[in-house]
Enzyme design. Sequence first.
Site, PDB file in Angstrom:
ATOM      1  N   CYS A 136      -2.051  -1.834  -9.019  1.00  0.00           N
ATOM      2  CA  CYS A 136      -2.173  -3.020  -9.869  1.00  0.00           C
ATOM      3  C   CYS A 136      -0.986  -3.111 -10.827  1.00  0.00           C
ATOM      4  O   CYS A 136      -0.776  -2.216 -11.642  1.00  0.00           O
ATOM      5  CB  CYS A 136      -3.470  -3.006 -10.672  1.00  0.00           C
ATOM      6  SG  CYS A 136      -3.636  -4.522 -11.640  1.00  0.00           S
ATOM      7  N   ILE A 197       0.119  -5.360   1.274  1.00  0.00           N
ATOM      8  CA  ILE A 197       0.586  -4.893  -0.014  1.00  0.00           C
ATOM      9  C   ILE A 197      -0.184  -5.557  -1.153  1.00  0.00           C
ATOM     10  O   ILE A 197      -0.779  -6.621  -0.968  1.00  0.00           O
ATOM     11  CB  ILE A 197       2.103  -5.214  -0.208  1.00  0.00           C
ATOM     12  CG1 ILE A 197       2.375  -6.717  -0.062  1.00  0.00           C
ATOM     13  CG2 ILE A 197       2.972  -4.410   0.717  1.00  0.00           C
ATOM     14  CD1 ILE A 197       3.808  -7.144  -0.385  1.00  0.00           C
TER      15      ILE A 197
HETATM   16  C1  LIG Z   1      -5.670 -13.627  -9.119  1.00  0.00           C
HETATM   17  C2  LIG Z   1      -5.470 -12.337  -8.363  1.00  0.00           C
HETATM   18  C3  LIG Z   1      -6.237 -11.218  -8.697  1.00  0.00           C
HETATM   19  C4  LIG Z   1      -6.061 -10.007  -8.008  1.00  0.00           C
HETATM   20  N1  LIG Z   1      -6.827  -8.926  -8.340  1.00  0.00           N
HETATM   21  C5  LIG Z   1      -6.701  -7.772  -7.635  1.00  0.00           C
HETATM   22  C6  LIG Z   1      -7.536  -6.656  -7.893  1.00  0.00           C
HETATM   23  O1  LIG Z   1      -8.422  -6.703  -8.766  1.00  0.00           O
HETATM   24  N2  LIG Z   1      -7.355  -5.501  -7.169  1.00  0.00           N
HETATM   25  C7  LIG Z   1      -6.397  -5.430  -6.172  1.00  0.00           C
HETATM   26  O2  LIG Z   1      -6.264  -4.379  -5.534  1.00  0.00           O
HETATM   27  N3  LIG Z   1      -5.615  -6.490  -5.885  1.00  0.00           N
HETATM   28  C8  LIG Z   1      -5.737  -7.652  -6.580  1.00  0.00           C
HETATM   29  N4  LIG Z   1      -4.941  -8.725  -6.279  1.00  0.00           N
HETATM   30  C9  LIG Z   1      -3.944  -8.596  -5.187  1.00  0.00           C
HETATM   31  C10 LIG Z   1      -4.458  -9.202  -3.889  1.00  0.00           C
HETATM   32  O3  LIG Z   1      -5.621  -8.541  -3.436  1.00  0.00           O
HETATM   33  C11 LIG Z   1      -3.364  -9.129  -2.790  1.00  0.00           C
HETATM   34  O4  LIG Z   1      -3.037  -7.791  -2.545  1.00  0.00           O
HETATM   35  C12 LIG Z   1      -2.099  -9.881  -3.190  1.00  0.00           C
HETATM   36  O5  LIG Z   1      -2.409 -11.076  -3.871  1.00  0.00           O
HETATM   37  C13 LIG Z   1      -1.235 -10.226  -1.965  1.00  0.00           C
HETATM   38  O6  LIG Z   1      -1.935 -11.038  -1.063  1.00  0.00           O
HETATM   39  P1  LIG Z   1      -1.820 -12.664  -1.038  1.00  0.00           P
HETATM   40  O7  LIG Z   1      -0.355 -12.982  -1.034  1.00  0.00           O
HETATM   41  O8  LIG Z   1      -2.526 -13.086   0.202  1.00  0.00           O
HETATM   42  O9  LIG Z   1      -2.487 -13.147  -2.273  1.00  0.00           O
HETATM   43  C14 LIG Z   1      -5.101  -9.937  -6.957  1.00  0.00           C
HETATM   44  C15 LIG Z   1      -4.343 -11.075  -6.620  1.00  0.00           C
HETATM   45  C16 LIG Z   1      -4.522 -12.261  -7.305  1.00  0.00           C
HETATM   46  C17 LIG Z   1      -3.686 -13.457  -6.896  1.00  0.00           C
END
Ligand SMILES: Cc1cc2nc3c(=O)[nH]c(=O)nc-3n(C[C@H](O)[C@H](O)[C@H](O)COP(=O)(O)O)c2cc1C
Length: 309
Positions: A136, A197
Amino acid sequence: MPLDLSVQLAPRHRQGLLLANPVMTASGTFGYGTEYSQVFDIQKLGAIVCKGTTLEPREGNPQPRLYETASGMLNSIGLQNIGVKALIREKAPLWAGWQMPVIVNIAGETVDDYARLAGELDGVAGISGIEVNISCPNIRAGGAAFGARPGPAAEVTTAVREATSLPLLVKLTPNTSDIARVALAVAEAGADAVSLINSLEGMAIDIARRRPVLGNITGGLSGPAIKPLALSMVYQVSGAVTLPVIGCGGITSAIDALEFIMAGASAVQVGSATFSNPRASLDVLEGIEEFMEKEGINKISELIGAARC
Ligand SMILES: Cc1cc2nc3c(=O)[nH]c(=O)nc-3n(C[C@H](O)[C@H](O)[C@H](O)COP(=O)(O)O)c2cc1C
């Protein structure tokens, strides 16, 4: 012949973690699942990963916490969540009635935090696995600091492995110089699968105020902007470890998901795409099924790593 989309995400684990299909939701972008059950039949998905959970409830970082960028978004939520005790009391009993596995994403500031969280979740009905977030970018202590280097990443994995008998996914950060080495270290320390990722550290500046846009100054970049990077990291990691790899980063369509699968991912997570299209994960699943039918492919396993050279 009916299509077989099932994938086993924890082949080394006693009970395993069998998904009916490879489409999952990414942590932090799908709440606790319950919020979306009005929108579509979420039970059709392979699995849900819930919001990052900490020992105590957290209010998260100061506002503003979201900002749209070219082909992506920055977020600095900072793990706002209800805490593990409320999750066990209020959410797990609902999940226990679902046919689809729910995986709890956990985050801590110390190795001991992670171990205690894993211990609390062990044996709770309705929880099928743990995703360890060592990636994170939005919390001051812990988080990505563990995921950036093989040693600390392995230390957290070992502690969690000892504290729970649940299948263990470890979520890797792209904010490191050698993600394959980190993946190897967590594999050796007892992970059942790796997911990657998480978002990339980024920022935006409000030129009128001459200040960073986000209250936390920096945030995590996600969405289509990061897809090529995520895909290349999934390709690298799939070549380095024998564990199942779960691909995530900018997936908005079945084509995106199939690219990750052909790069070597056994499953995919749909994240930010859900914000603009709440049905995005189901659309991805249906698109994969259509592709398989069109191509005459019966088993998803035939596509996993199909593009590897
Ligand atoms: C608003 C938001 C909150 C997120 N919260 C978490 C989280 O609590 N734990 C985690 O491992 N990843 C978290 N992520 C990361 C996502 O799970 C993911 O790994 C990342 O957004 C890349 O994927 P995407 O491009 O499809 O969004 C968060 C992403 C976003 C956009």
